[in-house]
Enzyme design. Structure first.
Site, PDB file in Angstrom:
ATOM      1  N   VAL A   1       8.699   3.498 -13.629  1.00 38.91           N
ATOM      2  CA  VAL A   1       8.038   3.147 -12.368  1.00 38.91           C
ATOM      3  C   VAL A   1       7.173   1.917 -12.586  1.00 38.91           C
ATOM      4  CG1 VAL A   1       6.476   3.934 -10.540  1.00 38.91           C
ATOM      5  CG2 VAL A   1       8.013   5.576 -11.672  1.00 38.91           C
TER       6      VAL A   1
ATOM      7  N   SER B   1      -8.005   1.602  -1.149  1.00 42.92           N
ATOM      8  CA  SER B   1      -7.021   1.389  -0.080  1.00 42.92           C
ATOM      9  C   SER B   1      -7.119   2.561   0.877  1.00 42.92           C
ATOM     10  CB  SER B   1      -5.601   1.258  -0.652  1.00 42.92           C
ATOM     11  OG  SER B   1      -5.242   2.413  -1.390  1.00 42.92           O
TER      12      SER B   1
ATOM     13  N   CYS C   1     -14.178  -4.780   9.112  1.00 39.95           N
ATOM     14  CA  CYS C   1     -12.836  -4.227   8.877  1.00 39.95           C
ATOM     15  C   CYS C   1     -12.685  -2.854   9.526  1.00 39.95           C
ATOM     16  CB  CYS C   1     -12.556  -4.154   7.382  1.00 39.95           C
ATOM     17  SG  CYS C   1     -12.347  -5.771   6.596  1.00 39.95           S
TER      18      CYS C   1
ATOM     19  N   THR D   1      -1.839  -5.947 -12.912  1.00 37.95           N
ATOM     20  CA  THR D   1      -2.954  -6.440 -12.117  1.00 37.95           C
ATOM     21  C   THR D   1      -3.308  -7.839 -12.603  1.00 37.95           C
ATOM     22  OG1 THR D   1      -5.271  -6.073 -11.469  1.00 37.95           O
ATOM     23  CG2 THR D   1      -4.634  -5.357 -13.666  1.00 37.95           C
TER      24      THR D   1
END
Length: 432
Positions: free
Chosen positions: A191, A157, A379, A217
Protein backbone atom coordinates in the site's frame (compact mmCIF):
# COMPACT_ATOMS: atom_id res chain seq x y z
CA UNK A 1 -15.59 55.85 5.20
CA UNK A 2 -16.69 56.30 1.61
CA UNK A 3 -16.33 54.32 -0.70
CA UNK A 4 -16.23 51.38 1.77
CA UNK A 5 -19.63 52.37 3.14
CA UNK A 6 -21.09 52.32 -0.38
CA UNK A 7 -19.71 48.82 -0.93
CA UNK A 8 -21.11 47.52 2.36
CA UNK A 9 -24.54 49.06 1.81
CA UNK A 10 -24.81 47.12 -1.45
CA UNK A 11 -23.33 43.92 -0.05
CA UNK A 12 -25.29 43.44 3.21
CA UNK A 13 -28.83 42.52 2.18
CA UNK A 14 -29.54 39.90 4.86
CA UNK A 15 -28.59 40.43 8.49
CA UNK A 16 -27.14 43.59 9.97
CA UNK A 17 -23.54 44.80 10.07
CA UNK A 18 -22.61 47.61 12.46
CA UNK A 19 -19.24 49.22 11.82
CA UNK A 20 -17.48 51.59 14.21
CA UNK A 21 -14.96 53.60 12.25
CA UNK A 22 -11.56 54.79 13.47
CA UNK A 23 -13.17 57.95 14.86
CA UNK A 24 -15.76 55.94 16.80
CA UNK A 25 -18.69 56.80 14.54
CA UNK A 26 -21.36 54.14 14.07
CA UNK A 27 -22.47 52.95 10.60
CA UNK A 28 -25.27 50.41 10.19
CA UNK A 29 -25.73 48.35 7.01
CA UNK A 30 -28.45 45.92 5.96
CA UNK A 31 -31.38 44.87 8.07
CA UNK A 32 -33.65 44.40 5.05
CA UNK A 33 -33.88 40.63 5.58
CA UNK A 34 -33.28 38.54 8.71
CA UNK A 35 -29.77 37.22 9.25
CA UNK A 36 -26.74 37.40 11.55
CA UNK A 37 -26.11 40.50 13.65
CA UNK A 38 -22.44 41.50 13.49
CA UNK A 39 -20.42 44.43 14.80
CA UNK A 40 -16.76 45.28 14.26
CA UNK A 41 -14.48 48.22 14.80
CA UNK A 42 -11.81 49.61 12.48
CA UNK A 43 -8.83 51.01 14.38
CA UNK A 44 -6.97 52.46 11.39
CA UNK A 45 -8.33 54.89 8.79
CA UNK A 46 -6.17 53.20 6.12
CA UNK A 47 -8.54 50.23 6.29
CA UNK A 48 -11.31 52.22 4.59
CA UNK A 49 -9.34 52.09 1.36
CA UNK A 50 -7.72 48.68 1.93
CA UNK A 51 -10.99 46.86 2.55
CA UNK A 52 -12.62 48.52 -0.44
CA UNK A 53 -9.84 47.68 -2.88
CA UNK A 54 -8.80 44.26 -1.58
CA UNK A 55 -11.08 42.81 1.06
CA UNK A 56 -9.16 39.59 0.56
CA UNK A 57 -6.45 39.56 1.92
CA UNK A 58 -7.16 42.90 3.66
CA UNK A 59 -9.76 41.63 6.12
CA UNK A 60 -7.66 38.69 7.31
CA UNK A 61 -4.55 40.83 7.64
CA UNK A 62 -6.44 43.46 9.63
CA UNK A 63 -7.74 40.77 11.99
CA UNK A 64 -4.23 39.37 12.38
CA UNK A 65 -2.81 42.84 13.11
CA UNK A 66 -5.58 43.71 15.57
CA UNK A 67 -6.61 46.77 13.54
CA UNK A 68 -10.05 45.18 13.00
CA UNK A 69 -11.77 43.76 16.05
CA UNK A 70 -15.22 42.27 16.50
CA UNK A 71 -17.70 43.64 19.02
CA UNK A 72 -18.63 47.23 19.86
CA UNK A 73 -16.54 50.37 19.97
CA UNK A 74 -15.16 49.37 23.38
CA UNK A 75 -14.19 45.87 22.24
CA UNK A 76 -17.05 44.21 24.11
CA UNK A 77 -20.38 42.98 22.74
CA UNK A 78 -21.88 45.03 19.93
CA UNK A 79 -24.85 47.41 20.25
CA UNK A 80 -27.36 44.57 19.92
CA UNK A 81 -25.37 42.00 21.85
CA UNK A 82 -23.27 40.87 18.89
CA UNK A 83 -20.40 38.59 19.85
CA UNK A 84 -16.81 39.78 20.20
CA UNK A 85 -13.52 38.05 19.41
CA UNK A 86 -13.48 34.70 17.61
CA UNK A 87 -17.26 34.25 17.93
CA UNK A 88 -17.73 37.65 16.33
CA UNK A 89 -15.49 36.54 13.49
CA UNK A 90 -17.58 33.38 13.04
CA UNK A 91 -20.78 35.47 12.90
CA UNK A 92 -19.22 37.82 10.35
CA UNK A 93 -18.18 34.96 8.09
CA UNK A 94 -21.71 33.56 8.37
CA UNK A 95 -23.01 37.00 7.34
CA UNK A 96 -20.57 37.02 4.45
CA UNK A 97 -21.73 33.64 3.18
CA UNK A 98 -25.40 34.59 3.49
CA UNK A 99 -24.72 37.63 1.29
CA UNK A 100 -22.07 36.18 -1.03
CA UNK A 101 -24.27 36.41 -4.13
CA UNK A 102 -24.93 40.14 -3.69
CA UNK A 103 -22.51 41.07 -6.48
CA UNK A 104 -23.51 38.41 -9.00
CA UNK A 105 -23.65 40.12 -12.38
CA UNK A 106 -21.73 43.18 -11.19
CA UNK A 107 -19.03 44.30 -13.70
CA UNK A 108 -16.40 44.26 -10.95
CA UNK A 109 -17.03 40.57 -10.35
CA UNK A 110 -16.26 39.63 -13.94
CA UNK A 111 -13.04 41.65 -13.78
CA UNK A 112 -11.96 39.85 -10.61
CA UNK A 113 -12.81 36.46 -12.12
CA UNK A 114 -10.66 37.12 -15.16
CA UNK A 115 -7.80 38.29 -12.95
CA UNK A 116 -7.93 35.22 -10.71
CA UNK A 117 -8.08 32.90 -13.73
CA UNK A 118 -5.01 34.60 -15.20
CA UNK A 119 -2.86 33.89 -12.13
CA UNK A 120 -4.40 30.53 -11.16
CA UNK A 121 -1.86 28.20 -12.76
CA UNK A 122 1.03 30.43 -11.71
CA UNK A 123 0.03 30.34 -8.04
CA UNK A 124 -0.45 26.56 -8.19
CA UNK A 125 2.78 25.72 -9.95
CA UNK A 126 4.11 22.88 -7.78
CA UNK A 127 7.01 21.10 -9.49
CA UNK A 128 9.36 18.83 -7.55
CA UNK A 129 11.27 21.08 -5.12
CA UNK A 130 8.78 23.94 -5.12
CA UNK A 131 6.15 21.57 -3.72
CA UNK A 132 8.41 20.82 -0.73
CA UNK A 133 8.84 24.54 -0.01
CA UNK A 134 5.07 24.99 0.01
CA UNK A 135 4.56 22.02 2.32
CA UNK A 136 7.24 23.23 4.74
CA UNK A 137 5.43 26.57 5.11
CA UNK A 138 2.52 24.86 6.87
CA UNK A 139 3.49 21.38 8.00
CA UNK A 140 6.96 21.98 9.40
CA UNK A 141 5.58 24.02 12.27
CA UNK A 142 5.93 22.75 15.82
CA UNK A 143 4.46 19.30 16.46
CA UNK A 144 3.13 20.68 19.75
CA UNK A 145 1.00 23.21 17.90
CA UNK A 146 -0.88 20.42 16.12
CA UNK A 147 -1.13 18.36 19.31
CA UNK A 148 -2.97 21.29 20.92
CA UNK A 149 -5.96 21.11 18.59
CA UNK A 150 -5.97 17.82 16.63
CA UNK A 151 -7.16 14.44 17.90
CA UNK A 152 -4.72 12.17 19.68
CA UNK A 153 -3.69 10.40 16.46
CA UNK A 154 -2.86 13.73 14.73
CA UNK A 155 -5.38 13.24 11.93
CA UNK A 156 -5.30 16.54 10.01
CA UNK A 157 -8.22 15.97 7.64
CA UNK A 158 -12.00 15.63 7.65
CA UNK A 159 -13.38 13.26 10.27
CA UNK A 160 -16.49 11.11 9.77
CA UNK A 161 -19.20 11.73 12.38
CA UNK A 162 -21.54 8.74 12.55
CA UNK A 163 -23.94 10.50 14.93
CA UNK A 164 -24.51 13.82 16.63
CA UNK A 165 -22.29 14.43 19.64
CA UNK A 166 -19.63 11.89 18.68
CA UNK A 167 -16.13 12.81 19.87
CA UNK A 168 -13.46 13.98 17.46
CA UNK A 169 -11.31 10.96 18.39
CA UNK A 170 -14.08 8.50 17.50
CA UNK A 171 -14.95 10.39 14.31
CA UNK A 172 -11.34 10.23 13.13
CA UNK A 173 -11.26 6.50 13.83
CA UNK A 174 -14.41 6.22 11.72
CA UNK A 175 -12.63 7.95 8.86
CA UNK A 176 -9.70 5.52 8.98
CA UNK A 177 -12.02 2.51 9.07
CA UNK A 178 -14.08 3.84 6.18
CA UNK A 179 -11.01 4.43 4.02
CA UNK A 180 -9.68 0.97 4.83
CA UNK A 181 -13.02 -0.57 3.83
CA UNK A 182 -12.98 1.28 0.50
CA UNK A 183 -9.46 0.03 -0.21
CA UNK A 184 -10.71 -3.59 0.06
CA UNK A 185 -7.42 -4.69 1.60
CA UNK A 186 -6.01 -8.20 1.75
CA UNK A 187 -3.12 -9.37 3.98
CA UNK A 188 0.32 -8.92 2.45
CA UNK A 189 -0.66 -6.26 -0.05
CA UNK A 190 1.65 -3.33 -0.78
CA UNK A 191 0.00 0.00 0.00
CA UNK A 192 1.20 3.51 -0.83
CA UNK A 193 0.06 6.46 1.29
CA UNK A 194 0.69 9.69 -0.66
CA UNK A 195 0.92 12.57 1.79
CA UNK A 196 1.07 10.40 4.91
CA UNK A 197 1.17 13.22 7.46
CA UNK A 198 2.34 12.09 10.88
CA UNK A 199 1.74 8.46 9.92
CA UNK A 200 -1.51 7.64 11.69
CA UNK A 201 -3.38 6.14 8.74
CA UNK A 202 -0.39 4.13 7.49
CA UNK A 203 0.21 2.67 10.95
CA UNK A 204 -3.48 1.86 11.33
CA UNK A 205 -3.64 0.03 7.99
CA UNK A 206 -0.48 -1.98 8.71
CA UNK A 207 -1.60 -3.02 12.19
CA UNK A 208 -5.27 -3.69 11.48
CA UNK A 209 -5.01 -5.22 8.00
CA UNK A 210 -1.57 -6.86 7.91
CA UNK A 211 -0.40 -4.92 4.85
CA UNK A 212 2.95 -3.36 4.02
CA UNK A 213 2.70 0.43 3.77
CA UNK A 214 5.01 3.00 2.23
CA UNK A 215 4.16 6.52 3.33
CA UNK A 216 5.59 9.58 1.61
CA UNK A 217 5.62 13.17 2.81
CA UNK A 218 7.49 16.34 1.91
CA UNK A 219 7.46 17.62 5.50
CA UNK A 220 10.69 17.07 7.41
CA UNK A 221 8.86 17.33 10.74
CA UNK A 222 6.08 14.92 9.76
CA UNK A 223 8.60 12.40 8.44
CA UNK A 224 10.58 12.50 11.69
CA UNK A 225 7.48 12.00 13.84
CA UNK A 226 6.07 9.23 11.63
CA UNK A 227 9.34 7.26 11.76
CA UNK A 228 9.47 7.61 15.54
CA UNK A 229 5.91 6.33 15.85
CA UNK A 230 6.57 3.29 13.64
CA UNK A 231 9.61 2.34 15.69
CA UNK A 232 7.77 2.83 18.98
CA UNK A 233 4.96 0.55 17.80
CA UNK A 234 7.35 -2.10 16.51
CA UNK A 235 5.98 -1.66 12.98
CA UNK A 236 9.16 -0.55 11.24
CA UNK A 237 9.25 -3.84 9.34
CA UNK A 238 5.74 -3.23 7.93
CA UNK A 239 5.68 0.55 7.49
CA UNK A 240 8.29 2.64 5.73
CA UNK A 241 8.13 6.44 5.69
CA UNK A 242 10.01 8.34 3.01
CA UNK A 243 10.81 12.04 2.75
CA UNK A 244 10.14 12.04 -0.96
CA UNK A 245 7.95 13.45 -3.71
CA UNK A 246 5.42 10.87 -4.94
CA UNK A 247 6.55 11.60 -8.50
CA UNK A 248 9.95 10.08 -7.69
CA UNK A 249 8.56 6.70 -6.59
CA UNK A 250 8.63 3.36 -8.36
CA UNK A 251 5.85 0.80 -8.00
CA UNK A 252 3.97 -1.30 -8.24
CA UNK A 253 1.50 -1.05 -5.36
CA UNK A 254 -1.71 -3.02 -4.88
CA UNK A 255 -3.43 -0.08 -3.25
CA UNK A 256 -2.87 3.67 -3.09
CA UNK A 257 -4.49 6.05 -0.62
CA UNK A 258 -4.10 9.81 -0.48
CA UNK A 259 -5.81 11.90 2.20
CA UNK A 260 -5.61 15.69 2.26
CA UNK A 261 -2.77 15.85 -0.24
CA UNK A 262 -4.58 16.37 -3.55
CA UNK A 263 -5.37 19.96 -2.48
CA UNK A 264 -1.63 20.67 -2.82
CA UNK A 265 -1.14 19.15 -6.29
CA UNK A 266 -2.21 22.22 -8.29
CA UNK A 267 -4.49 22.24 -11.34
CA UNK A 268 -1.55 22.33 -13.72
CA UNK A 269 -0.34 19.00 -12.30
CA UNK A 270 -3.57 16.96 -12.27
CA UNK A 271 -2.70 15.13 -15.48
CA UNK A 272 0.72 14.30 -14.00
CA UNK A 273 -0.84 13.14 -10.71
CA UNK A 274 -3.33 10.67 -12.20
CA UNK A 275 -0.85 9.39 -14.76
CA UNK A 276 1.58 8.66 -11.93
CA UNK A 277 -1.09 6.98 -9.81
CA UNK A 278 -1.97 4.73 -12.74
CA UNK A 279 1.68 3.85 -13.38
CA UNK A 280 2.20 2.95 -9.71
CA UNK A 281 -0.80 0.59 -9.51
CA UNK A 282 -0.74 -3.11 -10.30
CA UNK A 283 -3.10 -4.11 -13.15
CA UNK A 284 -5.77 -5.07 -10.61
CA UNK A 285 -4.88 -2.29 -8.18
CA UNK A 286 -7.15 0.40 -6.73
CA UNK A 287 -6.76 3.83 -5.17
CA UNK A 288 -8.79 6.16 -2.95
CA UNK A 289 -8.26 9.92 -3.08
CA UNK A 290 -9.77 11.95 -0.23
CA UNK A 291 -9.73 15.69 -0.91
CA UNK A 292 -11.44 19.00 -0.28
CA UNK A 293 -13.43 20.20 -3.27
CA UNK A 294 -16.16 22.65 -4.18
CA UNK A 295 -19.74 22.30 -5.41
CA UNK A 296 -19.38 25.27 -7.77
CA UNK A 297 -17.59 25.75 -11.11
CA UNK A 298 -13.77 26.12 -11.06
CA UNK A 299 -12.50 29.14 -9.17
CA UNK A 300 -9.28 30.06 -7.34
CA UNK A 301 -7.84 30.02 -3.84
CA UNK A 302 -8.36 33.23 -1.88
CA UNK A 303 -5.26 35.46 -1.66
CA UNK A 304 -5.15 35.44 2.17
CA UNK A 305 -5.33 31.64 2.48
CA UNK A 306 -2.80 31.24 -0.32
CA UNK A 307 -0.35 33.70 1.23
CA UNK A 308 -0.49 32.78 4.89
CA UNK A 309 -1.70 29.18 5.17
CA UNK A 310 -1.49 27.03 2.02
CA UNK A 311 0.79 28.44 -0.69
CA UNK A 312 0.16 26.51 -3.88
CA UNK A 313 -3.07 25.03 -2.52
CA UNK A 314 -6.40 24.70 -4.32
CA UNK A 315 -9.69 22.87 -3.77
CA UNK A 316 -10.99 21.71 -7.16
CA UNK A 317 -14.42 21.33 -8.66
CA UNK A 318 -15.24 17.74 -9.55
CA UNK A 319 -15.44 18.78 -13.20
CA UNK A 320 -11.73 19.65 -13.09
CA UNK A 321 -10.85 16.28 -11.57
CA UNK A 322 -12.91 14.04 -13.87
CA UNK A 323 -11.28 15.58 -16.92
CA UNK A 324 -7.93 14.16 -15.88
CA UNK A 325 -9.11 10.76 -14.63
CA UNK A 326 -10.61 10.34 -18.10
CA UNK A 327 -7.37 11.37 -19.78
CA UNK A 328 -5.49 8.84 -17.65
CA UNK A 329 -8.00 6.12 -18.66
CA UNK A 330 -8.71 5.34 -15.01
CA UNK A 331 -12.02 3.90 -13.92
CA UNK A 332 -13.79 6.04 -11.31
CA UNK A 333 -15.42 3.17 -9.47
CA UNK A 334 -17.01 5.21 -6.67
CA UNK A 335 -17.40 8.82 -5.51
CA UNK A 336 -18.73 9.81 -2.09
CA UNK A 337 -19.43 13.40 -1.05
CA UNK A 338 -18.98 14.32 2.63
CA UNK A 339 -20.85 17.55 3.28
CA UNK A 340 -21.03 18.89 6.86
CA UNK A 341 -18.48 16.51 8.36
CA UNK A 342 -15.58 18.93 7.82
CA UNK A 343 -17.54 21.82 9.33
CA UNK A 344 -17.93 19.71 12.48
CA UNK A 345 -14.25 18.74 12.38
CA UNK A 346 -13.07 22.33 12.01
CA UNK A 347 -15.40 23.50 14.77
CA UNK A 348 -13.86 20.92 17.11
CA UNK A 349 -10.35 22.05 16.09
CA UNK A 350 -11.24 25.72 16.64
CA UNK A 351 -12.65 24.98 20.08
CA UNK A 352 -9.54 23.04 21.10
CA UNK A 353 -7.33 25.78 19.67
CA UNK A 354 -9.23 28.39 21.72
CA UNK A 355 -8.88 26.28 24.87
CA UNK A 356 -5.09 26.13 24.36
CA UNK A 357 -4.65 29.63 22.95
CA UNK A 358 -2.33 30.73 25.75
CA UNK A 359 0.14 27.95 24.98
CA UNK A 360 0.01 28.71 21.25
CA UNK A 361 0.89 32.33 22.05
CA UNK A 362 3.88 31.09 24.05
CA UNK A 363 5.04 28.95 21.11
CA UNK A 364 4.56 31.75 18.58
CA UNK A 365 2.83 35.09 19.31
CA UNK A 366 -0.55 36.81 19.43
CA UNK A 367 -0.55 37.63 15.72
CA UNK A 368 -0.01 33.94 14.93
CA UNK A 369 -2.96 33.06 17.19
CA UNK A 370 -5.25 35.46 15.35
CA UNK A 371 -3.99 34.15 12.00
CA UNK A 372 -4.90 30.57 12.93
CA UNK A 373 -8.23 31.64 14.41
CA UNK A 374 -9.06 33.29 11.11
CA UNK A 375 -7.92 30.22 9.17
CA UNK A 376 -9.84 27.63 11.20
CA UNK A 377 -13.07 29.62 11.45
CA UNK A 378 -12.95 30.78 7.83
CA UNK A 379 -12.62 27.16 6.67
CA UNK A 380 -15.32 25.99 9.07
CA UNK A 381 -17.80 28.47 7.64
CA UNK A 382 -16.84 27.54 4.06
CA UNK A 383 -18.13 24.02 4.82
CA UNK A 384 -21.04 25.08 7.04
CA UNK A 385 -22.40 27.91 4.87
CA UNK A 386 -20.29 28.14 1.69
CA UNK A 387 -19.48 25.91 -1.29
CA UNK A 388 -16.82 23.60 0.19
CA UNK A 389 -17.16 19.82 0.38
CA UNK A 390 -14.99 16.72 0.75
CA UNK A 391 -14.98 13.96 -1.85
CA UNK A 392 -13.61 10.44 -1.67
CA UNK A 393 -12.89 9.12 -5.16
CA UNK A 394 -12.12 5.47 -5.74
CA UNK A 395 -10.08 4.62 -8.84
CA UNK A 396 -9.00 1.43 -10.59
CA UNK A 397 -7.15 0.41 -13.74
CA UNK A 398 -9.50 -2.53 -14.35
CA UNK A 399 -13.29 -2.22 -14.18
CA UNK A 400 -13.48 -5.64 -12.51
CA UNK A 401 -10.80 -4.96 -9.88
CA UNK A 402 -13.36 -4.36 -7.11
CA UNK A 403 -16.73 -5.87 -6.12
CA UNK A 404 -19.62 -4.62 -8.21
CA UNK A 405 -21.77 -3.36 -5.33
CA UNK A 406 -20.96 -1.16 -2.36
CA UNK A 407 -21.79 -3.81 0.23
CA UNK A 408 -18.14 -4.60 0.95
CA UNK A 409 -17.53 -0.95 1.93
CA UNK A 410 -19.84 -1.28 4.92
CA UNK A 411 -19.71 -4.95 5.87
CA UNK A 412 -16.54 -4.50 7.90
CA UNK A 413 -16.81 -0.74 8.43
CA UNK A 414 -17.64 -0.15 12.07
CA UNK A 415 -18.00 3.58 11.46
CA UNK A 416 -21.34 2.90 9.77
CA UNK A 417 -22.63 1.83 13.16
CA UNK A 418 -20.91 4.66 15.00
CA UNK A 419 -18.31 2.50 16.75
CA UNK A 420 -16.26 3.93 19.53
CA UNK A 421 -12.76 3.14 20.72
CA UNK A 422 -10.78 0.03 19.84
CA UNK A 423 -7.76 -1.38 21.65
CA UNK A 424 -5.66 -1.52 18.49
CA UNK A 425 -6.54 2.08 17.66
CA UNK A 426 -5.46 2.95 21.18
CA UNK A 427 -2.04 1.38 20.63
CA UNK A 428 -1.51 3.50 17.53
CA UNK A 429 -2.64 6.59 19.43
CA UNK A 430 -0.17 5.99 22.26
CA UNK A 431 2.68 6.06 19.76
CA UNK A 432 1.70 9.60 18.71
Amino acid sequence: MFPLSHLLSRFVQAGTLTVFDAEGREHVFGGKEPGPLVAFRLHDRKLYRTLFLKADPGLGEAYMDGTLTFGGRDGGPGPNGEAAGAEGLRDFLRLFNVNRFAFVGHPLQSVLKRASKAVKKVTQYNPVGKAQQNVAHHYDLSRELYELFLDEDLQYSCALFAHEGQSLEDAQRNKKRHLAAKLALAPGQRVLDIGCGWGGLALYLAKEHDVHVTGVTLSVEQHRVACERAEKLGLSDKVEFLLKDYRELDGPFDRIVSVGMFEHVGVGHYEEFFAKVKSLLTPDGAAVVHSIGRCTPPSSTGPWLRKYIFPGGYSPSLSEVFTHTEQARLWVTDVEILRLHYAKTLRAWAERFAANRGRVAELYDERFCRMWEFYLICCEMAFAEGNALVFQMQLARDRAALPLTRDYMYAGDASAAGAGTHEDDEAVRLAA
